[in-house]
Scaffold this motif. Structure first.
Motif, short mmCIF file in Angstrom:
data_model
loop_
_atom_site.label_atom_id
_atom_site.label_comp_id
_atom_site.label_asym_id
_atom_site.label_seq_id
_atom_site.Cartn_x
_atom_site.Cartn_y
_atom_site.Cartn_z
N ILE A 1 0.85 -1.20 0.00
CA ILE A 1 0.00 0.00 0.00
C ILE A 1 0.88 1.25 0.00
O ILE A 1 1.84 1.34 0.76
CB ILE A 1 -0.95 0.01 1.23
CG1 ILE A 1 -1.97 -1.12 1.11
CG2 ILE A 1 -1.65 1.36 1.37
CD1 ILE A 1 -2.85 -1.29 2.34
N ASP A 2 0.54 2.19 -0.85
CA ASP A 2 1.23 3.48 -0.88
C ASP A 2 0.83 4.25 0.38
O ASP A 2 -0.33 4.63 0.55
CB ASP A 2 0.83 4.26 -2.13
CG ASP A 2 1.52 5.61 -2.25
OD1 ASP A 2 1.73 6.29 -1.23
OD2 ASP A 2 1.83 5.98 -3.39
N GLU A 3 1.80 4.47 1.28
CA GLU A 3 1.49 5.10 2.57
C GLU A 3 1.01 6.53 2.41
O GLU A 3 0.21 7.01 3.21
CB GLU A 3 2.69 5.03 3.51
CG GLU A 3 2.27 5.29 4.93
CD GLU A 3 3.29 4.86 5.97
OE1 GLU A 3 3.43 5.59 6.96
OE2 GLU A 3 3.93 3.80 5.81
N ASN A 4 1.44 7.23 1.37
CA ASN A 4 0.95 8.60 1.14
C ASN A 4 -0.54 8.59 0.83
O ASN A 4 -1.28 9.44 1.33
CB ASN A 4 1.73 9.27 0.01
CG ASN A 4 3.16 9.57 0.40
OD1 ASN A 4 3.46 9.91 1.54
ND2 ASN A 4 4.07 9.42 -0.55
N GLN A 5 -0.98 7.63 0.01
CA GLN A 5 -2.41 7.51 -0.29
C GLN A 5 -3.19 7.11 0.96
O GLN A 5 -4.29 7.61 1.21
CB GLN A 5 -2.65 6.50 -1.40
CG GLN A 5 -2.15 6.95 -2.76
CD GLN A 5 -2.33 5.89 -3.82
OE1 GLN A 5 -2.68 4.74 -3.53
NE2 GLN A 5 -2.10 6.27 -5.07
N LEU A 6 -2.61 6.21 1.74
CA LEU A 6 -3.25 5.78 2.98
C LEU A 6 -3.37 6.95 3.96
O LEU A 6 -4.41 7.13 4.60
CB LEU A 6 -2.46 4.63 3.62
CG LEU A 6 -3.03 4.00 4.87
CD1 LEU A 6 -4.45 3.48 4.66
CD2 LEU A 6 -2.12 2.88 5.37
N ASP A 7 -2.34 7.78 4.03
CA ASP A 7 -2.38 8.97 4.91
C ASP A 7 -3.52 9.90 4.52
O ASP A 7 -4.23 10.42 5.39
CB ASP A 7 -1.05 9.72 4.86
CG ASP A 7 0.06 9.04 5.62
OD1 ASP A 7 -0.21 8.12 6.42
OD2 ASP A 7 1.23 9.43 5.40
N VAL A 8 -3.70 10.11 3.22
CA VAL A 8 -4.79 10.98 2.74
C VAL A 8 -6.14 10.39 3.14
O VAL A 8 -7.02 11.09 3.66
CB VAL A 8 -4.71 11.19 1.21
CG1 VAL A 8 -5.96 11.86 0.68
CG2 VAL A 8 -3.46 11.99 0.85
N TYR A 9 -6.31 9.08 2.92
CA TYR A 9 -7.56 8.41 3.27
C TYR A 9 -7.83 8.51 4.77
O TYR A 9 -8.94 8.84 5.20
CB TYR A 9 -7.51 6.94 2.82
CG TYR A 9 -8.70 6.14 3.25
CD1 TYR A 9 -9.97 6.38 2.69
CD2 TYR A 9 -8.59 5.15 4.22
CE1 TYR A 9 -11.07 5.65 3.09
CE2 TYR A 9 -9.69 4.41 4.62
CZ TYR A 9 -10.93 4.66 4.05
OH TYR A 9 -12.02 3.94 4.45
N ILE A 10 -6.81 8.26 5.57
CA ILE A 10 -6.98 8.30 7.03
C ILE A 10 -7.28 9.73 7.49
O ILE A 10 -8.15 9.94 8.33
CB ILE A 10 -5.74 7.71 7.73
CG1 ILE A 10 -5.77 6.20 7.54
CG2 ILE A 10 -5.69 8.10 9.20
CD1 ILE A 10 -4.57 5.46 8.05
N SER A 11 -6.63 10.69 6.91
CA SER A 11 -6.88 12.09 7.26
C SER A 11 -8.33 12.48 6.95
O SER A 11 -8.95 13.22 7.71
CB SER A 11 -5.91 12.99 6.50
OG SER A 11 -6.14 14.33 6.80
N ASP A 12 -8.85 11.97 5.84
CA ASP A 12 -10.22 12.30 5.43
C ASP A 12 -11.30 11.49 6.15
O ASP A 12 -12.46 11.90 6.19
CB ASP A 12 -10.39 12.06 3.92
CG ASP A 12 -9.62 13.07 3.07
OD1 ASP A 12 -9.20 14.11 3.60
OD2 ASP A 12 -9.44 12.78 1.87
N ASN A 13 -10.93 10.34 6.72
CA ASN A 13 -11.94 9.43 7.26
C ASN A 13 -11.71 9.01 8.70
O ASN A 13 -12.27 8.00 9.16
CB ASN A 13 -12.00 8.17 6.38
CG ASN A 13 -12.52 8.49 5.00
OD1 ASN A 13 -13.72 8.63 4.80
ND2 ASN A 13 -11.61 8.64 4.05
N SER A 14 -10.90 9.79 9.41
CA SER A 14 -10.66 9.47 10.82
C SER A 14 -10.27 10.75 11.56
O SER A 14 -10.18 11.82 10.96
CB SER A 14 -9.54 8.44 10.95
OG SER A 14 -8.28 9.03 10.74
N SER A 15 -10.00 10.60 12.83
CA SER A 15 -9.55 11.72 13.66
C SER A 15 -8.04 11.93 13.56
O SER A 15 -7.51 12.80 14.24
CB SER A 15 -9.89 11.44 15.12
OG SER A 15 -11.27 11.26 15.30
#
Length: 111
Positions: free
Chosen positions: A75-89
């Motif tokens: 998993i591309d961690e940069n993409q995961l960071d964006v997803y987590i930022s948008d969908n979590s605290s």
């Protein structure tokens, strides 16, 4: 004539036992441990901090394959960071992992 006063102190044995128990738990928690995702990211954690109620479905909803270790590592961690930022605290995957680990450790220690 001076009168001696006696004070009875109680609770120290109980407190000492609790401190000893806490010390044992801390020693057991020390070091590296392998903790399954579903235990580290419990449903209560997920419900409180994310838009999901289960870690694997949270990844799937974001289009990430976490079905096995190899897929997860890809998993591309940069993409995961964006997803987590948008969908979590959290602002990043690292922030989310740190918080989950901290809460898991506190639970293991009995807090």
């Amino acid at each position: 004539m001076s009168k001696k006063s006696n004070f009875k102190l109680s609770g120290f044995e109980d407190m000492s036992k609790k401190l000893n128990d806490l010390s044992k738990k801390a020693n057991n928690a020390n070091g590296e441990h392998s903790v399954p995702f579903e235990e580290l990211f419990s449903s209560s954690f997920m419900n409180k901090y994310t838009n999901g109620d289960e870690i694997y479905s949270f990844f799937i909803a974001g289009g990430f394959d976490a079905s096995n270790n190899e897929s997860f590592e890809a998993i591309d961690e940069n993409q995961l960071d964006v997803y987590i930022s948008d969908n979590s605290s959290f602002q990043s995957w690292q922030d989310m992992k740190n918080s989950a680990a901290e809460q898991y450790t506190l639970k293991i220690l009995g807090f």
